[in-house]
Design a protein around this motif. Structure first.
Motif: not given
Length: 222
Positions: A178-197
């Motif tokens: 994905x990085x070689x194609x120019x992406x760090x966040x892809x269409x199927x990127x998983x958003x991991x929720x962080x609840x911390x200061x």
């Protein structure tokens, strides 16, 4: 197959001079991300991409390998993915499968965070994963000198807002292809929720730095 961490750290910061090597607690700012990477058994190697000799020396002193970034890839408008692509090109290692991006301006991360995100990334076969945090602000636009609510109606309680999240910058994990194609966040990127200061720390100014110092002291035993 290998997992590597890449820490992009340009010189020439304008709002907070030399911020990547300013002392935060017991080590320079960039040292926190290097240390965090080395603490993860899943990460096989740690690289710092920089155009600055002082940052390079600090990175080496903390055990990281350094990839010299050319000036053409070090401008203010240059996307981060180009630095990652450059590192991969310089390494020319076909065994690298996964890249972990750690931004030095997000130096504070919950200890268990990486393992949790990396496990999700691997077990669910995502092409990428990144960390987000829920926003609890009442947001709006100013149009024709009038405030127009965006995510709420006047009088609505904050706890009843529609859930909206922001990219907090703590951690990104991406497949090499994905990085070689120019992406760090892809269409199927998983958003991991962080609840911390720690998710509220993104150092760009002296106030940001002071806040990071306060949290580092507050959570130093965790």
């Amino acid at each position: 197959m290998k997992t590597i961490a890449i820490i992009p750290a340009r010189g020439g910061s304008k709002r907070l001079l030399n911020k990547n090597i300013l002392p935060l607690g017991s080590m320079p700012l960039i040292g926190h991300s290097i240390k965090y990477a080395f603490e993860q058994p899943e990460i096989d190697a740690v690289y710092v991409s920089t155009d600055d000799e002082n940052i390079k020396q600090v990175a080496i002193e903390h055990g990281a390998s350094v990839i010299d970034r050319p000036s053409i890839l070090s401008g203010d408008l240059e996307p981060t993915v180009s630095a990652l692509q450059h590192v991969l090109k310089e390494l020319n290692d076909n065994e690298i499968e996964t890249v972990v991006l750690l931004q030095p301006t997000n130096p504070l991360r919950p200890k268990a965070l990486f393992k949790e995100v990396f496990t999700e990334f691997k077990t669910k076969n995502h092409s990428s994963a990144f960390t987000v945090t829920r926003n609890h602000d009442k947001l709006g636009q100013i149009l024709n000198n009038t405030f127009v609510p965006y995510n709420y109606t006047p009088g609505q309680r904050s706890q009843d807002l529609e859930p909206l999240y922001y990219e907090n910058g703590l951690l990104y994990i991406t497949a090499v292809n994905a990085i070689r194609q120019g992406y760090i966040m892809t269409e199927d990127a998983f958003p991991f929720v962080v609840d911390h200061l720690f998710a509220k720390v993104d150092i760009d100014t002296q106030d940001d730095f002071d806040y990071a110092e306060f949290l580092l002291e507050k959570y130093k035993e965790e």
